[in-house]
Design an enzyme around this catalytic site. Sequence first.
Site, short mmCIF file in Angstrom:
data_model
loop_
_atom_site.label_atom_id
_atom_site.label_comp_id
_atom_site.label_asym_id
_atom_site.label_seq_id
_atom_site.Cartn_x
_atom_site.Cartn_y
_atom_site.Cartn_z
N ASP A 1 -2.19 5.88 -5.91
CA ASP A 1 -2.40 4.98 -4.78
C ASP A 1 -2.56 3.55 -5.26
O ASP A 1 -3.39 3.27 -6.13
CB ASP A 1 -3.64 5.44 -4.01
CG ASP A 1 -3.88 4.59 -2.76
OD1 ASP A 1 -2.90 4.29 -2.06
OD2 ASP A 1 -5.04 4.25 -2.49
N ASP B 1 0.83 -1.20 0.00
CA ASP B 1 0.00 0.00 0.00
C ASP B 1 0.87 1.26 0.00
O ASP B 1 1.55 1.55 0.98
CB ASP B 1 -0.90 -0.03 1.24
CG ASP B 1 -1.87 1.13 1.30
OD1 ASP B 1 -1.93 1.91 0.34
OD2 ASP B 1 -2.58 1.24 2.31
#
Length: 392
Positions: free
Chosen positions: A270, A75
Amino acid sequence: MKTKPVLPTFAEIMSHDQSRVNSLQKRLRVNSDGNGLQGSNATHPANSGDSIGSPSYVVTLGFGTPKNDLTLVFDTGSDITLIHCYPQQDPIFNPSTSQTYKNLTCTSPQCSQLRRRGCATDTNICIYGVGYGDKSYTRGFFATETLTLIPSDVFPNFAFGCGLENVGLFRGAAGLLGLGCNALSLVGQTASKYGNYFSYCLPTFSSSSGTLAFGKEGGPKNSSSLKYTTLSTEPNRPSFYFIDVVAIKVAEQTLSISPSVFSSSGTIIDSGTTFTRLQPEAYAALRTSFQQHMTNYTMTQGAGPFDTCYDFSGHDTVVVPTITFVFAGYVEVPLDFFGILVTTSQTQGCLAFIGNMDASEDGIFGNLQQQTLDVVYDVAGGKLGFGARGCS
């Protein structure tokens, strides 16, 4: 007996994605004060989380002594690495079986760098806590452990969150690998080895040939095809990687969107958000142009947050207009077919973008639109590279 993982439904994927976006938008708006508890390379296969019932992308790394192989969601929007620790249900990491696990004290430098922290005053153990927009959270000890990326690249005293209470998080995975720009992320803690440089290629859901690599030597093989745009970070909004979108093209035609639409709120890239979020005006222009190029197909009722959907019954093949994002430096990045159209049922497909509710909300360049691209984060150099057909 090992049971087959239950794949997330479309509704679950959308719920997870929207909850993440809500959390990101909140973190992007908040100026955190940092208090309170609320030359080398290593390359790994990066796969869709379908095999463990997760809607995210995962990688397997070694943790502890002796080494345990743990599958973690990676992440780029998270500060720290978080591991499910004993006595959680599987998959877990049991610190009592490791020879190198050590809790950090409340006065340790690593504890002081946490944006949200607490202290177990009776034991002087540092406590971390992270909450998310869907009311899920993780809380536990902040500790150090030996991290093994590859046999030759072993990092002792790697700081991480040992989760003792994990609610609604990381479905099917043993935790989360934080790749944000914060000093406590894996990128920050291995900077002396890899120079704040990492890259990945996210495969489509039908492929398993993706990669996650650290260091320039482990980057894309065809580096000459990379095109670089500006990558920036903001001290008041730590962890996030900001990029400058300057235009969007549909069928090679630049949409009539003022550059101020993108610059006034900003955009992050992201790896954990599935669907790209656009500023309302930008999304409206994209939707209108896309619909104009899809008149050969029958529009149907929307699905979830998607309002531009089509019934493809009776069509053996589906042709969609190309969509290209243009980033600062006029870096053009054409999207893969699966980054343009998302399948919501056996006969229905929808434009795979979502408009933000408010113009002040940041845009998010999600992982579906990044599929099959080589994406290179040269954090020290302040640039982000894109290369076509990296793992297609």
